[in-house]
Design a protein around this motif. Structure first.
Motif, PDB file in Angstrom:
ATOM      1  N   CYS A 162       0.837  -1.211   0.000  1.00 54.15           N
ATOM      2  CA  CYS A 162       0.000   0.000   0.000  1.00 54.15           C
ATOM      3  C   CYS A 162       0.869   1.256   0.000  1.00 54.15           C
ATOM      4  CB  CYS A 162      -0.924  -0.021   1.211  1.00 54.15           C
ATOM      5  SG  CYS A 162      -2.068   1.384   1.284  1.00 54.15           S
ATOM      6  N   GLN A 163       1.930   1.245   0.800  1.00 50.67           N
ATOM      7  CA  GLN A 163       2.824   2.409   0.832  1.00 50.67           C
ATOM      8  C   GLN A 163       3.597   2.552  -0.473  1.00 50.67           C
ATOM      9  OE1 GLN A 163       5.266   3.040   4.258  1.00 50.67           O
ATOM     10  NE2 GLN A 163       3.635   2.600   5.730  1.00 50.67           N
ATOM     11  N   LEU A 164       3.978   1.429  -1.080  1.00 48.15           N
ATOM     12  CA  LEU A 164       4.681   1.490  -2.363  1.00 48.15           C
ATOM     13  C   LEU A 164       3.770   2.042  -3.462  1.00 48.15           C
ATOM     14  CD1 LEU A 164       6.667  -1.886  -2.246  1.00 48.15           C
ATOM     15  CD2 LEU A 164       7.647   0.413  -2.227  1.00 48.15           C
ATOM     16  N   GLN A 165       2.494   1.704  -3.390  1.00 43.60           N
ATOM     17  CA  GLN A 165       1.540   2.233  -4.365  1.00 43.60           C
ATOM     18  C   GLN A 165       1.428   3.750  -4.268  1.00 43.60           C
ATOM     19  OE1 GLN A 165      -1.863  -0.274  -3.327  1.00 43.60           O
ATOM     20  NE2 GLN A 165      -1.863  -1.100  -5.398  1.00 43.60           N
ATOM     21  N   GLY A 166       1.639   4.280  -3.070  1.00 43.54           N
ATOM     22  CA  GLY A 166       1.541   5.714  -2.879  1.00 43.54           C
ATOM     23  C   GLY A 166       2.763   6.489  -3.328  1.00 43.54           C
ATOM     24  N   GLU A 167       3.851   5.765  -3.665  1.00 39.22           N
ATOM     25  CA  GLU A 167       5.079   6.423  -4.112  1.00 39.22           C
ATOM     26  C   GLU A 167       5.053   6.617  -5.629  1.00 39.22           C
ATOM     27  OE1 GLU A 167       7.387   7.567  -2.204  1.00 39.22           O
ATOM     28  OE2 GLU A 167       6.976   6.601  -0.273  1.00 39.22           O
ATOM     29  N   LYS A 168       5.731   7.650  -6.083  1.00 35.54           N
ATOM     30  CA  LYS A 168       5.872   7.859  -7.521  1.00 35.54           C
ATOM     31  C   LYS A 168       6.890   6.862  -8.076  1.00 35.54           C
ATOM     32  CE  LYS A 168       4.733  12.798  -7.552  1.00 35.54           C
ATOM     33  NZ  LYS A 168       5.197  14.159  -7.919  1.00 35.54           N
ATOM     34  N   LEU A 169       6.531   6.213  -9.167  1.00 38.87           N
ATOM     35  CA  LEU A 169       7.414   5.198  -9.736  1.00 38.87           C
ATOM     36  C   LEU A 169       8.748   5.784 -10.180  1.00 38.87           C
ATOM     37  CD1 LEU A 169       4.875   3.052 -11.802  1.00 38.87           C
ATOM     38  CD2 LEU A 169       5.985   2.456  -9.646  1.00 38.87           C
ATOM     39  N   GLU A 170       8.784   7.069 -10.438  1.00 39.51           N
ATOM     40  CA  GLU A 170      10.043   7.705 -10.827  1.00 39.51           C
ATOM     41  C   GLU A 170      11.072   7.647  -9.711  1.00 39.51           C
ATOM     42  OE1 GLU A 170       7.078   8.937 -11.275  1.00 39.51           O
ATOM     43  OE2 GLU A 170       6.894   8.978 -13.468  1.00 39.51           O
ATOM     44  N   LYS A 171      10.625   7.432  -8.465  1.00 39.45           N
ATOM     45  CA  LYS A 171      11.549   7.325  -7.341  1.00 39.45           C
ATOM     46  C   LYS A 171      12.201   5.953  -7.264  1.00 39.45           C
ATOM     47  CE  LYS A 171       9.169  10.586  -4.234  1.00 39.45           C
ATOM     48  NZ  LYS A 171       8.537  10.717  -2.885  1.00 39.45           N
ATOM     49  N   PHE A 172      11.679   4.986  -7.997  1.00 45.03           N
ATOM     50  CA  PHE A 172      12.164   3.611  -7.916  1.00 45.03           C
ATOM     51  C   PHE A 172      13.415   3.444  -8.784  1.00 45.03           C
ATOM     52  CE2 PHE A 172       7.990   3.285  -6.324  1.00 45.03           C
ATOM     53  CZ  PHE A 172       7.817   2.063  -5.693  1.00 45.03           C
ATOM     54  N   ALA A 173      14.457   2.904  -8.203  1.00 44.72           N
ATOM     55  CA  ALA A 173      15.617   2.499  -8.996  1.00 44.72           C
ATOM     56  C   ALA A 173      15.256   1.235  -9.760  1.00 44.72           C
ATOM     57  CB  ALA A 173      16.813   2.250  -8.079  1.00 44.72           C
ATOM     58  N   PRO A 174      15.976   0.905 -10.848  1.00 40.59           N
ATOM     59  CA  PRO A 174      15.655  -0.311 -11.615  1.00 40.59           C
ATOM     60  C   PRO A 174      15.605  -1.568 -10.752  1.00 40.59           C
ATOM     61  CG  PRO A 174      17.180   1.041 -12.857  1.00 40.59           C
ATOM     62  CD  PRO A 174      17.030   1.704 -11.515  1.00 40.59           C
ATOM     63  N   GLU A 175      16.563  -1.685  -9.800  1.00 39.31           N
ATOM     64  CA  GLU A 175      16.548  -2.881  -8.955  1.00 39.31           C
ATOM     65  C   GLU A 175      15.339  -2.894  -8.016  1.00 39.31           C
ATOM     66  OE1 GLU A 175      19.572   0.036  -7.113  1.00 39.31           O
ATOM     67  OE2 GLU A 175      18.990  -0.671  -9.112  1.00 39.31           O
ATOM     68  N   ASP A 176      14.823  -1.709  -7.662  1.00 37.42           N
ATOM     69  CA  ASP A 176      13.616  -1.655  -6.826  1.00 37.42           C
ATOM     70  C   ASP A 176      12.383  -2.089  -7.618  1.00 37.42           C
ATOM     71  OD1 ASP A 176      15.079  -0.678  -4.669  1.00 37.42           O
ATOM     72  OD2 ASP A 176      14.808   1.407  -5.273  1.00 37.42           O
ATOM     73  N   ILE A 177      12.335  -1.753  -8.898  1.00 35.74           N
ATOM     74  CA  ILE A 177      11.227  -2.192  -9.752  1.00 35.74           C
ATOM     75  C   ILE A 177      11.209  -3.722  -9.826  1.00 35.74           C
ATOM     76  CG2 ILE A 177      10.394  -2.263 -12.144  1.00 35.74           C
ATOM     77  CD1 ILE A 177       9.660   0.312 -10.826  1.00 35.74           C
ATOM     78  N   VAL A 178      12.380  -4.317 -10.003  1.00 36.76           N
ATOM     79  CA  VAL A 178      12.465  -5.781 -10.071  1.00 36.76           C
ATOM     80  C   VAL A 178      12.064  -6.390  -8.729  1.00 36.76           C
ATOM     81  CG1 VAL A 178      13.978  -7.750 -10.518  1.00 36.76           C
ATOM     82  CG2 VAL A 178      14.259  -5.645 -11.837  1.00 36.76           C
ATOM     83  N   ALA A 179      12.504  -5.789  -7.632  1.00 39.12           N
ATOM     84  CA  ALA A 179      12.116  -6.281  -6.307  1.00 39.12           C
ATOM     85  C   ALA A 179      10.600  -6.182  -6.117  1.00 39.12           C
ATOM     86  CB  ALA A 179      12.839  -5.477  -5.228  1.00 39.12           C
ATOM     87  N   LEU A 180      10.011  -5.116  -6.627  1.00 36.94           N
ATOM     88  CA  LEU A 180       8.553  -4.957  -6.539  1.00 36.94           C
ATOM     89  C   LEU A 180       7.841  -6.064  -7.310  1.00 36.94           C
ATOM     90  CD1 LEU A 180       6.140  -3.351  -5.596  1.00 36.94           C
ATOM     91  CD2 LEU A 180       6.515  -1.743  -7.468  1.00 36.94           C
ATOM     92  N   TYR A 181       8.355  -6.419  -8.481  1.00 40.23           N
ATOM     93  CA  TYR A 181       7.786  -7.545  -9.227  1.00 40.23           C
ATOM     94  C   TYR A 181       7.885  -8.838  -8.413  1.00 40.23           C
ATOM     95  CZ  TYR A 181       6.865  -5.468 -13.841  1.00 40.23           C
ATOM     96  OH  TYR A 181       6.339  -4.747 -14.887  1.00 40.23           O
ATOM     97  N   ARG A 182       9.021  -9.043  -7.749  1.00 42.27           N
ATOM     98  CA  ARG A 182       9.187 -10.261  -6.964  1.00 42.27           C
ATOM     99  C   ARG A 182       8.202 -10.306  -5.796  1.00 42.27           C
ATOM    100  NH1 ARG A 182      14.938  -9.165  -7.649  1.00 42.27           N
ATOM    101  NH2 ARG A 182      14.969  -8.294  -5.538  1.00 42.27           N
ATOM    102  N   ILE A 183       7.963  -9.147  -5.179  1.00 42.86           N
ATOM    103  CA  ILE A 183       7.006  -9.098  -4.067  1.00 42.86           C
ATOM    104  C   ILE A 183       5.601  -9.436  -4.563  1.00 42.86           C
ATOM    105  CG2 ILE A 183       5.868  -7.536  -2.446  1.00 42.86           C
ATOM    106  CD1 ILE A 183       8.561  -6.066  -2.183  1.00 42.86           C
ATOM    107  N   LEU A 184       5.189  -8.835  -5.666  1.00 47.96           N
ATOM    108  CA  LEU A 184       3.858  -9.110  -6.216  1.00 47.96           C
ATOM    109  C   LEU A 184       3.757 -10.542  -6.722  1.00 47.96           C
ATOM    110  CD1 LEU A 184       3.277  -5.728  -8.097  1.00 47.96           C
ATOM    111  CD2 LEU A 184       2.208  -6.484  -5.961  1.00 47.96           C
ATOM    112  N   GLN A 185       4.870 -11.078  -7.230  1.00 52.28           N
ATOM    113  CA  GLN A 185       4.893 -12.469  -7.678  1.00 52.28           C
ATOM    114  C   GLN A 185       4.592 -13.417  -6.522  1.00 52.28           C
ATOM    115  OE1 GLN A 185       8.642 -13.590  -9.475  1.00 52.28           O
ATOM    116  NE2 GLN A 185       8.326 -15.758  -9.065  1.00 52.28           N
TER     117      GLN A 185
END
Length: 598
Positions: free
Chosen positions: A241-264
């Protein structure tokens, strides 16, 4: 930033500047020190040991450490490794040391002892670097394939000091130090119910509720909690929920991949997060070029698990950059990439070319799982790659013993489906026959049937095995607990039986009973015939109508006596005139136009 203070000689633990457990060690009797360590250290790792053990710390004035199981440890002051004796002079305050230099030094170490010896030469250690040292210990121990930490590491004074510091002072840690330490200790299989992890998790939860964690810390914490408590933990929903509230532009590439792993890990809740996923899929197009081979593989795997079939633009772009990294993937990563391409139906001639070069040059050293997955990819996408097929055939001849029965089937099937015989076909099928004769009973019935059927498609008829697969015993095994045999197995059996009649008249073994034979190989769900190319079919139909004058003068999808389907058939009388397809009398010749297949 919290600092962990270390003395030059680790036996002087009274100088270790900590406010909790180690402060309690100062000026205490030996028995009390032993009690503290026993209470704080042993519960963290006891579940990983084959037999329990306890560590005893002597006071600062003592000269040696002793283990209660009687194993002598290194005397204090003696180096653990002679080759790192020169590092004893590297004692320096990390306030004046570049952080990158510290991590670069860590990355050069190949054992946990080297890591711990290095940090023991430092007087003060920032919490983020201490956590980084724990991560490096995990990395070097993981290479040995054992999930349990060696006893020598558990008894190491520097390791114990780090763990007690993290347990006693979690509130003094920075966000990065806190979540990194939790991640490292989780990967090191510390007991989830130990006070060490419970204190760290509690502090993380406290900061999470305050909203004090940045994007990267949220991602690291999310993955750690999944490993500790499973994807169903309530805290994970708060993190997402907190990650959804953040702007995706703040995410580093490795954070985007980590987010995919969490949702996976929460794939069963994909519908709830689909809107967020759509945003991530669209944003990820801008970060693909910055991903490592490992991250590319992980992102593709997550897209498969999350069934993101609508994210084809992202898959295509990932495929474009996968081409550049084919030689750099590990075996496991390459298998995941191929599985994703099979799942999404992705086919790229540049990827095929890169795969050809990779397989042809390294096929003899590739993992069997990679070889079989490459062949499955070629088979499913109908890629007739001669370099790959030839290299794989040579590999099987040289190293057939390293392939499992299912891998052998996946390896041979493309030769039949793509109708290709390699230059060493005689050696290949001789080796295959010897393998089947030796290990026939190890092949699952359906795997064996698929394998023999593939051989028959390229006219390598398995005559020596037909009597076995037509036997009532094999047919009963093939059926298993089902009420009847599946349509595909029946079609494969029928085709092998027809082969024995048409191509092997000398075969005198058991015949396939009529009840196991199909009337047509063309079925909607699992057909042995290649699907019709509808564009070509439509063009031919239009041309024939113009040529013959009406649709009445040719039939389509005509079933032959041998169960195959002819796409277009014209009937001729004795004088060569075309008859309407509804006429059955006076038919002198049936003229199949072509099989309009993809």
């Amino acid at each position: 930033m919290a600092l962990i203070t270390l003395r030059r000689n680790l036996c002087h633990l009274s100088d270790f500047r900590i406010q909790g457990a180690l402060a309690a060690l100062k000026n205490q009797p030996v028995n009390h020190v032993h009690k503290v360590v026993k209470e704080h250290l042993c519960p963290w790792f006891c579940s990983l040991q084959s037999e329990p053990f306890r560590v005893r710390f002597h006071h600062a004035c003592c000269k040696k450490f002793h283990s209660e199981n009687g194993n002598a440890l290194h005397p204090v002051g003696e180096p653990v490794f002679s080759q790192i004796h020169d590092w004893d002079r590297l004692e320096e305050n990390l306030k004046n040391v570049d952080e990158q230099r510290f991590y670069r030094r860590l990355s050069n170490f190949t054992s946990s002892e080297e890591v711990l010896h290095f940090i023991s030469t430092l007087q003060t250690l920032p919490d983020t670097m201490a956590a980084g040292a724990l991560q490096r210990i995990y990395e070097v121990e993981k290479k040995d394939g054992d999930q349990r930490l060696p006893r020598e590491i558990l008894e190491n004074s520097a390791f114990q000091a780090l763990c007690i510091q993290f347990e006693q002072e979690p509130s003094n840690l920075s966000n990065t130090g806190l979540v990194t330490a939790l991640q490292a200790l989780t990967l090191l299989y510390v007991d989830p119910q130990s006070s060490l992890l419970l204190n760290l998790v509690a502090e993380c939860h406290h900061r999470l509720q305050r909203g004090g964690l940045e994007v990267h810390s949220l991602c690291v914490l999310g993955e750690s909690l999944i490993k500790l408590q499973g994807p169903g933990c309530a805290t994970l929903e708060l993190i997402i929920c907190q990650l959804q509230g953040e702007k995706l532009e703040k995410f580093a590439p490795e954070d985007i991949v980590a987010l995919y792993r969490i949702l996976q890990a929460c794939a069963e809740k994909v519908d709830r997060h689909q809107t967020f996923l759509n945003q991530i899929n669209n944003f990820s197009l801008s970060v693909v070029s910055n991903l490592s081979p490992k991250s590319l593989s992980q992102m593709l795997t997550a897209l498969v698990v999350l069934d993101q079939t609508q994210a084809l633009p992202l898959v295509i772009k990932l495929g474009k950059y996968v081409v550049r990294h084919v030689p750099h993937f590990t075996n496991e990563e390459l298998v995941k990439v191929l599985e994703a391409f099979i799942y999404f139906g992705h086919n790229d001639r540049f990827f095929t070319k890169a795969l050809e070069q990779h397989v042809a040059s390294l096929c003899l050293t590739l993992d069997p799982e990679v070889v079989s997955k490459v062949m499955e990819y070629c088979c499913r996408k109908q890629i007739l790659s001669i370099p790959i097929l030839n290299a794989v055939a040579e590999t099987f001849v040289c190293q057939s013993e390293k392939f499992s029965p299912s891998q052998i089937s996946e390896l041979i099937e493309p030769f039949g489906k793509l109708n290709y015989l390699p230059p060493n076909a005689s050696a290949l099928f001789r080796k295959l026959e010897n393998t089947l004769l030796t290990h026939f009973n190890y092949f699952p019935p359906k795997t064996l049937l698929k394998l023999l059927h593939s051989c028959s498609l390229i006219e390598c008829h398995p005559v020596n095995f037909m009597s076995k697969i037509f036997s009532p015993y094999f047919l009963q095994q093939l059926q298993g607990n089902e009420s009847c045999l599946d349509r595909l197995s029946l079609a494969q059996l029928t085709q092998l039986f027809l082969t024995s009649i048409l191509e092997c008249p000398f075969y005198k073994g058991p015949k396939l009973l009529p009840k196991y034979q199909v009337k047509s190989f063309l079925t909607p769900c699992c057909s042995l015939e290649t699907p019709v190319d509808f564009q070509l079919y439509k063009s031919v139909m239009t041309g024939l109508i113009d040529l013959l004058g009406a649709r009445l003068y040719f039939a389509s999808k005509v079933l032959t006596p041998y169960r195959y389907t002819v796409d277009v058939e014209i009937k001729l009388d004795e004088e060569g005139f075309v008859l309407p397809f509804t006429v059955d009398e006076d038919v002198h010749k049936r003229f199949p136009i072509m099989r309009l297949r993809c």
